[in-house]
Enzyme design. Structure first.
Site, PDB file in Angstrom:
ATOM      1  N   VAL A 185       0.893  -1.222   0.398  1.00  0.00           N
ATOM      2  CA  VAL A 185       0.083  -0.027  -0.442  1.00  0.00           C
ATOM      3  C   VAL A 185       0.996   1.374   0.092  1.00  0.00           C
ATOM      4  CG1 VAL A 185      -2.097  -1.190   0.750  1.00  0.00           C
ATOM      5  CG2 VAL A 185      -0.337   0.401   2.231  1.00  0.00           C
ATOM      6  N   LYS A 186       1.770   1.075   0.102  1.00  0.00           N
ATOM      7  CA  LYS A 186       2.933   2.419  -0.096  1.00  0.00           C
ATOM      8  C   LYS A 186       2.995   3.327  -1.745  1.00  0.00           C
ATOM      9  CE  LYS A 186       4.486   1.962   4.441  1.00  0.00           C
ATOM     10  NZ  LYS A 186       3.764   1.439   4.635  1.00  0.00           N
TER      11      LYS A 186
END
Ligand SMILES: *Cc1c(COP(=O)(O)O)cnc(C)c1O
Length: 399
Positions: A185-186
């Site tokens: 999710v970065k």
């Protein structure tokens, strides 16, 4: 925020290069890999993109923090000052090297309060680890001044701020070392992965060995490498690096969309005079992965969160004050020092001190804060709809 939202043929192509040779490991197999070195290529791209002299990929952002701390010589007896608002990985990494995490207050930057850092310094303090939370930065001038004054290490946890800058320098490249996470999710992802960035050759060489069982990588083959110190396996795989290589080529595209979407949403929220925004030490350097905003009181903020939930539009809006992962209030496992294996009694006692500290200054900030994650897939119409719904809820609560 996340690069996974725009998965493309470019990622597939880079991964396919690796699948063609079948050499999934980053070291060795020089012949059969036919010139495919995705991890090395990604490290070079990271240095080029962010202006770091050296980059060492790791299997995760958590592993990158552990690696950086080991390479910086942080360990037994050392205290590491780090914020009460962060992802649990920050203190996990401190504990993994046997050091004491000393949690201190955040201010309206949502990052370390420099005055609180000063108060927390003891003769055992070895490092200050600011966490550039939610896409934006800590006041690095103030923290660097403290480090200089007290001869401390500055380690930047920049895992959440890929593409952010402070006074022209990329976040994560300013301290003695800095880390990014490339988890799913970065801002850019490898699926799982991380990196230690540093401008110090000694830190880089130690990071390189530490992540691969202490190999010095100087032998003619892996069997001939020497082991000047004990390391672990925090290697990234070629498959993961290939995904990251595609993503870093697209990072400017991701950031441009992110900034545009952030600006549109901020303009809508700004129509409510009672909404204020996170203080950003260098506004031009915000990576814009989140927009973090405040209401005047905790009660109003809670009412807004409840109403967003009732309307089914809470997703993507984070009320960290009640969050299990990101804020001291719910870290009972840390406050009680619950570990699977025994800690030294001395370390255990030091960890448990976090339970009795006064974090009221942080609470006063965090209990009024909502962070809205910026999606790369929003259309202009969706941003307008989302923003107007939030504004309607806020106006209703404030009425
Ligand atoms: C994501 C994150 C990490 C750890 O990264 P992983 O790759 O998930 O191990 C560390 N610190 C912060 C602030 C993060 O957000």
């Amino acid at each position: 925020m996340p690069g996974y939202e725009l998965w493309s043929d470019l990622e597939k192509k880079e991964v396919n290069d690796v699948l063609e040779t079948g050499i999934l490991m980053r070291y060795g197999f020089d012949g059969p890999r036919k010139g495919i070195w995705k991890s090395k290529e990604l490290e070079a791209a990271i240095c080029e993109t962010f202006g770091s002299k050296y980059a060492q990929l790791t299997s995760s952002g958590t592993a990158a923090l552990t690696t950086a701390m080991s390479a910086l010589g942080i360990g037994y007896g050392d205290e590491v000052i780090t914020p009460a608002f962060t992802f649990v990985a920050s203190f996990e990494a401190v504990l993994s090297v046997g050091a004491v995490p000393v949690l201190v207050d955040v201010d309206d930057t949502l990052t370390l309060d420099a005055a609180a850092v000063r108060k927390a310094i003891t003769p055992k303090t070895k490092a200050i680890m600011p966490v550039h939370m939610c896409g934006s930065m800590a006041d690095l001038d103030a923290l660097q001044a403290i480090c200089k004054e007290h001869n401390l290490i500055l380690l930047e946890d920049a895992c959440q701020s890929i593409g952010g800058y402070y006074k022209g320098k990329a976040l994560g490249t300013i301290g003695d070392a800095g880390t990014f996470s490339f988890d799913f999710v970065k801002t850019m992802t490898c699926a799982e992965g991380g990196v230690v960035m540093t401008n110090r050759e000694d830190i880089y060489i130690k990071s390189d060995g530490y992540t691969d069982h202490g190999h010095d990588h100087l032998g003619v083959d892996r069997g001939a490498d020497l082991h000047p110190f004990i390391g672990y396996n925090y290697r990234i795989s070629e498959l993961h690096a290939a995904v990251g290589l595609a993503q870093i080529k697209r990072l400017n595209e991701f950031l441009a969309i992110q900034k545009n979407n952030h600006a549109q949403l901020k303009a809508i929220l700004s129509t409510v005079p009672e909404i204020s925004f996170r203080r950003i030490p260098d506004p031009a350097g915000d990576s814009c992965s989140f927009i973090s905003w405040f209401l005047p009181t905790e009660e109003q903020t809670r009412a807004v969160v409840a109403e967003l939930k009732a309307q089914g539009i809470l997703a993507g809006n984070f009320y960290w004050f009640d969050n299990n992962w990101h804020y001291i209030r719910k870290w009972d496992h840390l406050k009680n020092a619950v570990t699977l294996n025994a800690l030294s009694p001395e370390l255990k006692a030091r960890v448990m001190e976090q339970a009795t500290k006064d974090f009221s200054a942080s609470h006063a900030v965090m209990n009024r804060c909502i962070s809205t994650a910026i999606s790369l897939t929003w259309t202009e119409a969706q941003i307008k709809e989302k923003g107007e719904k939030i504004v309607a809820v806020v106006r209703e609560v404030l009425r």
